[in-house]
Design a protein around this motif. Structure first.
Motif, PDB file in Angstrom:
ATOM      1  N   LEU B  79       0.528  -1.442   0.426  1.00  0.00           N
ATOM      2  CA  LEU B  79       0.586  -0.105   0.120  1.00  0.00           C
ATOM      3  C   LEU B  79       0.852   1.270   0.031  1.00  0.00           C
ATOM      4  O   LEU B  79       1.751   1.211   0.691  1.00  0.00           O
ATOM      5  CB  LEU B  79      -0.953  -0.202   1.097  1.00  0.00           C
ATOM      6  N   ASP B  80       0.699   2.412  -0.479  1.00  0.00           N
ATOM      7  CA  ASP B  80       1.692   3.158  -0.857  1.00  0.00           C
ATOM      8  C   ASP B  80       0.505   4.344   0.173  1.00  0.00           C
ATOM      9  O   ASP B  80      -0.715   4.920  -0.308  1.00  0.00           O
ATOM     10  CB  ASP B  80       1.274   3.528  -2.051  1.00  0.00           C
ATOM     11  N   LEU B  81       1.265   4.364   1.003  1.00  0.00           N
ATOM     12  CA  LEU B  81       0.348   5.447   2.255  1.00  0.00           C
ATOM     13  C   LEU B  81       0.079   6.655   1.803  1.00  0.00           C
ATOM     14  O   LEU B  81      -0.212   8.396   2.313  1.00  0.00           O
ATOM     15  CB  LEU B  81       1.058   5.405   4.154  1.00  0.00           C
ATOM     16  N   THR B  82       1.260   7.492   1.152  1.00  0.00           N
ATOM     17  CA  THR B  82       1.703   8.552   0.513  1.00  0.00           C
ATOM     18  C   THR B  82       0.520   9.119  -0.548  1.00  0.00           C
ATOM     19  O   THR B  82       0.021  10.394  -0.894  1.00  0.00           O
ATOM     20  CB  THR B  82       2.411   8.849  -0.176  1.00  0.00           C
ATOM     21  N   THR B  83      -0.113   7.916  -0.586  1.00  0.00           N
ATOM     22  CA  THR B  83      -1.670   8.609  -1.723  1.00  0.00           C
ATOM     23  C   THR B  83      -2.676   8.362  -1.377  1.00  0.00           C
ATOM     24  O   THR B  83      -3.121   8.118  -0.171  1.00  0.00           O
ATOM     25  CB  THR B  83      -1.334   7.825  -3.349  1.00  0.00           C
ATOM     26  N   ARG B  84      -3.899   9.649  -1.640  1.00  0.00           N
ATOM     27  CA  ARG B  84      -5.289   9.479  -0.991  1.00  0.00           C
ATOM     28  C   ARG B  84      -5.593   8.436  -0.679  1.00  0.00           C
ATOM     29  O   ARG B  84      -6.205   8.065  -0.022  1.00  0.00           O
ATOM     30  CB  ARG B  84      -6.157  10.655  -1.727  1.00  0.00           C
ATOM     31  N   GLY B 107       5.580  12.720  13.128  1.00  0.00           N
ATOM     32  CA  GLY B 107       4.726  13.164  12.653  1.00  0.00           C
ATOM     33  C   GLY B 107       4.200  12.779  10.666  1.00  0.00           C
ATOM     34  O   GLY B 107       3.409  13.382  10.177  1.00  0.00           O
ATOM     35  N   TYR B 108       5.382  12.125  10.675  1.00  0.00           N
ATOM     36  CA  TYR B 108       5.612  10.980   9.491  1.00  0.00           C
ATOM     37  C   TYR B 108       3.207  11.041   9.266  1.00  0.00           C
ATOM     38  O   TYR B 108       2.897  11.079   7.850  1.00  0.00           O
ATOM     39  CB  TYR B 108       6.004  10.136   9.045  1.00  0.00           C
ATOM     40  N   LEU B 109       3.311   9.970  10.262  1.00  0.00           N
ATOM     41  CA  LEU B 109       1.639   9.475  10.257  1.00  0.00           C
ATOM     42  C   LEU B 109       0.844  10.191   9.837  1.00  0.00           C
ATOM     43  O   LEU B 109      -0.075  10.596   9.421  1.00  0.00           O
ATOM     44  CB  LEU B 109       1.319   8.374  10.347  1.00  0.00           C
ATOM     45  N   ALA B 110       0.851  11.721  10.990  1.00  0.00           N
ATOM     46  CA  ALA B 110       0.149  12.635  10.928  1.00  0.00           C
ATOM     47  C   ALA B 110      -0.168  13.682   9.490  1.00  0.00           C
ATOM     48  O   ALA B 110      -1.432  13.802   9.355  1.00  0.00           O
ATOM     49  CB  ALA B 110       0.612  13.223  12.356  1.00  0.00           C
ATOM     50  N   SER B 111       1.134  13.428   9.208  1.00  0.00           N
ATOM     51  CA  SER B 111       1.160  14.504   7.654  1.00  0.00           C
ATOM     52  C   SER B 111       0.231  13.376   6.122  1.00  0.00           C
ATOM     53  O   SER B 111       0.249  14.466   5.666  1.00  0.00           O
ATOM     54  CB  SER B 111       2.827  14.855   7.386  1.00  0.00           C
ATOM     55  N   LEU B 112       0.218  12.469   6.438  1.00  0.00           N
ATOM     56  CA  LEU B 112      -0.776  11.653   5.794  1.00  0.00           C
ATOM     57  C   LEU B 112      -2.428  11.768   5.895  1.00  0.00           C
ATOM     58  O   LEU B 112      -2.682  10.876   5.415  1.00  0.00           O
ATOM     59  CB  LEU B 112       0.045   9.918   5.726  1.00  0.00           C
ATOM     60  N   GLY B 113      -2.364  11.951   7.660  1.00  0.00           N
ATOM     61  CA  GLY B 113      -3.546  12.162   8.074  1.00  0.00           C
ATOM     62  C   GLY B 113      -4.036  10.644   8.438  1.00  0.00           C
ATOM     63  O   GLY B 113      -4.995   9.833   8.581  1.00  0.00           O
TER      64      GLY B 113
END
Lengths: 439, 403
Positions: B79-84, B107-113
């Motif tokens: 899964l590409d977490l950086t895509t919506r 903070g990385y996961l938070a930046s991806l919602g």
């Protein structure tokens, strides 16, 4: 106040030195009521019956060295957030009270060498009889059964047979130049707490307790997975890497300005390497073909280490670490114990906690191993003084009268003082087991 | 799933968003004792797939030894977490899970919602465990660290090594593994509370704190002594023998200082008369005669191999152990008798010998019910079963690089 995760769980800690006691402390940190049952009249290895020869790590205020068994850092460090009682398990009455306690408890951690509990008549088949829901963890160094059954050890012995002693040496020296290390105690401590929880989860679903055989050696081995797999796959015996890495370079500990001042710098990518060269002001390193790619740097890391050392030895370790981090290079000052106390990050996070020990008084203590957002953990009970909670446990929990408690003392079933000869090793052994043995 | 053997943690659902060692090993600890673990990898795979060791040193993403070790008992999806879309699918998995384990930079996961606050809104019972070098907040939380950098900042690096040489790190990875087991313990504590009528919570594991505050009493020794201690300080008392000694076929570690052990050792050597010798009769007189004793002791040792010294000394209760190399670990009679190493068959890597159980439960076994997943092996199964995504959807997601 928020209820802590393990409130309502009672744990009996029947273990000595570090691995078992610390494992029980971790359950206490999470809110379990931990009762440490301490050996009497024989003093455990970490409680010196007389002041030890070396005062290092011994809390003697001025000339007051009363109750020396309560003053050893090596003991107090591993025994927080628990109640402490003394009990002579060789006396029938002591055994009886112990069994009564087990009947009222959820978890028992015992850390004696294999066969000891059985000889005392306190092994799992017996205790299950009084408490079928008991989760009992037996954690001798090499497990409860096998050719090493009954063998005695400290963490350093586990470190030796696991291969870690060999692997953490200087690459240019033989194992006799490697000091003893007790990391396996830390591993066994968290693994024991983890094992207790797995047993509790199963019990909650099934209503059944169980016995857990925890070999401290087997708990440690997965942590050396890479070298084990390399042998399993390629029949290649791993050699010590020192401060180098399997693929990163530069990767070492470099001297800084001052005596015994060091910095760790570890570079994995070209980007970090370029950043390091710029931060060092040595742009010519970037041009040097010996260091151009990851593999070049790895092959030529001894030359690279020499260049970096020349540069770092003029620098202040903290300033340099700060500067390298700003530049995007993984680096950290090699801190001493006292420097941890002054560290702004650790202070902000409350890594150390104050507590008042009944004999030692108020001091700073190691804090919690992790942070929970909803049920914050903290040092609620200072390390227990010897027999500090005898009355509480015997009277409130076991329902003994004060006359009965006095009788226990009169019969030698319990007591709050160790005789000078309580450990034959008092004079020279008191501090030895828990700390690295440095020849 | 086909796995019908009950483990201690059966029924617990774990989402492993980790890479490398710490979070994956934490999830493995849960999975090996029965939890249902789904490992989420980026489409290019967990970097640990590249770490090796590889059979015959031939790199292959499905054959990396460390990866195979760290990811047993997991189903694997990409899964590409950086895509919506990827983040949205991840939220779906987080809604399914009881536990989420991760080791990204704070903070990385938070930046991806996908931060704890937004996942908590979705699943209030979720325990989210984050493992980082320095924790989620504080002045150094944004610092970059390898294992050695974090280790340097625990004071353990300074303490380890010869007094006249550079400090020395422990063997690679052991600090990361330690953080992983610490995190697994913390996770179960939080989950106990969640299941016990509490709610989920965020578990912040700092590798630095997990090391500093576990055993090794140096910080408390320093506090009690009112001074710093260095590598030069010998904290142990004057007893001997303690330290590393040569035998006929290698080295042996003794931790047998003290009168009781000294007496036992003399008996083990078959030299009880040494205890009558005025140089060694009592602990008080022994210290000045250390070298004379060692001369006798060394002769006895080098005439014997480690196995014999170990057996004879342990028969008398002397604390000692052979210093083993990795190949010798595999032949250690104790591990052999206990059948410690586990043969696991992987569809691509073939037969792999993995480290076995860290502890053995009488009723609920540790077992490798499945080898480490191949990249994306369970995409269809997991996304289909849990999120209702069909084959057609999956083709589209694959085409757009989301999975």
């Amino acid at each position: 106040m928020v209820r802590l995760p393990l409130e309502g769980i009672r744990v009996i800690d029947l273990s000595e030195v570090w691995a078992g006691p610390m494992g029980a402390s971790l359950l206490g940190d999470m809110g379990a009521q931990v009762i440490k049952v301490e050996s009497y009249p024989r003093a455990p290895q970490t409680r010196p019956p007389v002041p030890p020869a070396s005062s290092l790590g011994f809390a003697g205020q001025g000339t007051d060295v009363s109750r020396p068994w309560d003053r050893a850092a090596v003991h107090n460090m591993a025994n927080r957030n628990k109640y402490g009682i003394t009990l002579n398990l060789r006396e029938p009455r002591g055994k009886e009270l112990f069994v009564e306690l087990v009947a009222l408890s959820d978890v028992l951690i015992e850390g004696y060498s294999a066969g000891t509990a059985e000889r005392l008549g306190l092994d799992y088949p017996v205790l299950r009889g009084v408490n079928p829901a008991l989760v009992m963890i037996s954690m001798p160094g090499w497990g409860t059964v096998g050719p090493y059954q009954g063998y005695v050890t400290l963490g350093s012995g586990i470190d030796s047979t696991s291969g870690h002693h060999y692997l953490r040496g200087y690459p240019d020296a033989d194992p006799s130049q490697t000091m003893a290390c007790v990391h396996s105690d830390a591993v066994a401590a968290v693994t024991a707490a983890y094992a207790a929880l797995t047993g509790l989860f199963y019990r909650r679903r099934s209503g059944r307790g169980q016995w857990i055989d925890l070999s401290q050696a087997e708990a440690f081995l997965p942590h050396l997975g890479y070298s084990l797999l390399d042998y399993a796959m390629n029949r290649r015996g791993a050699q010590p890497l020192g401060n180098h890495d399997r693929w990163m370079a530069p990767h070492s500990c470099y001297p800084c300005r001052g005596e015994e001042e060091w910095i760790a710098i570890c570079v994995s990518t070209d980007q970090e390497w370029q950043a390091l060269c710029r931060a060092a002001g040595h742009l010519e390193w970037q041009e040097d073909p010996r260091f151009s790619g990851v593999d070049d740097r790895w092959r030529n890391q001894d030359a690279l280490d020499a260049l970096i050392s020349q540069w770092t030895q003029e620098q202040d370790k903290r300033e340099l670490a700060e500067r390298l981090q700003q530049a995007g290079v993984p680096a950290g000052a090699v801190l001493r114990d006292v420097e941890l106390f002054e560290d702004a990050h650790l202070a902000r996070r409350g890594a150390f906690e104050e507590a008042t020990h009944k004999v030692v008084g108020r001091t700073r203590n190691p804090g919690m191993l992790w942070k929970y957002s909803e049920t914050p953990l903290r040092l609620r009970l200072a390390p227990n003084a010897l027999a500090e909670h005898n009355a509480l446990v015997f009277r409130q929990l076991l329902g003994l009268s004060s006359d009965q408690c006095q009788a226990l003392e009169a019969q030698g079933v319990t007591g709050d003082t160790y005789a000078p000869e309580a450990s034959l090793d008092a004079r020279d052994q008191a501090m030895a087991p828990a700390v690295s043995v440095q020849a | 799933m086909a796995d019908t053997v009950e483990g201690a943690l059966s029924g617990i659902r774990v989402l492993d968003l980790g890479c490398g060692i710490t979070a994956p090993h934490c999830a493995k600890m849960l999975g090996d004792y029965g939890a249902d673990v789904i490992k989420v990898e980026p489409p290019q795979g967990d970097p640990a797939r590249r770490y090796g060791p590889f059979p015959h040193d031939e790199p292959h993403p499905e054959k990396g030894g460390l990866f195979l070790h760290l990811n047993t008992n997991k189903r694997g999806v990409t899964l590409d977490l950086t895509t919506r879309t990827g983040a949205s699918l991840c939220r779906g998995l987080a809604a399914w899970a009881d536990v989420l384990v991760e080791n990204h930079a704070p903070g990385y996961l938070a930046s991806l919602g996908l931060g704890y606050d937004s996942l908590k809104a979705l699943n209030p019972r979720l325990v989210m465990t984050s493992i980082t070098p320095f924790g989620q907040w504080g002045p150094h939380s944004g610092w970059q660290a390898t294992e050695m950098v974090a280790f340097a900042m625990t004071s353990r690096l300074f303490a380890h090594g010869q007094p006249d040489r550079e400090p020395l790190r422990y063997a690679p990875d052991v600090v990361s593994f330690q953080a992983a087991v610490t995190a697994a313990t913390a996770t179960l504590g939080a989950l106990w509370w969640a299941q016990d009528g509490g709610q989920g919570q965020w578990v912040d594991v700092s590798m630095q704190e997990a090391m500093i505050n576990n055993v090794d009493s140096r910080t408390l020794i320093t506090t009690y002594s009112g001074r710093s201690i260095g590598r030069r300080d010998r904290i142990a008392g004057g007893g001997y023998p303690s330290g590393v000694y040569p035998c006929g076929d290698g080295f042996m570690l003794f931790a047998a200082g003290g009168d009781r052990f000294f007496r036992r050792l003399c008996r083990a050597m078959g030299r009880p008369e040494l205890l009558q010798d005025p140089r060694w009769a009592t602990p008080d007189v022994r210290a000045p005669h250390k070298d004379e004793f060692e001369a006798e002791f060394l002769v006895w040792l080098v005439e014997r191999d480690r196995a014999e010294v170990f057996r004879v000394c342990q028969a008398e209760g002397v604390m000692c152990a052979p210093i083993l190399t990795t190949d010798e670990v595999f032949r250690d009679p104790q591990l052999v008798a206990r059948e410690y190493f586990q043969q696991v068959v992987h569809p691509v890597a073939g037969e792999v010998l993995l480290p076995g159980p860290p502890f053995r439960m009488a009723e609920t076994p540790w077992r490798v019910a499945r080898p480490a997943p191949q990249l994306g092996e369970h995409n269809l199964e997991v996304y289909g079963e849990l999120l209702g995504i069909d084959r057609e959807d999956l083709v589209r997601l694959r085409a757009t690089g989301v999975v």
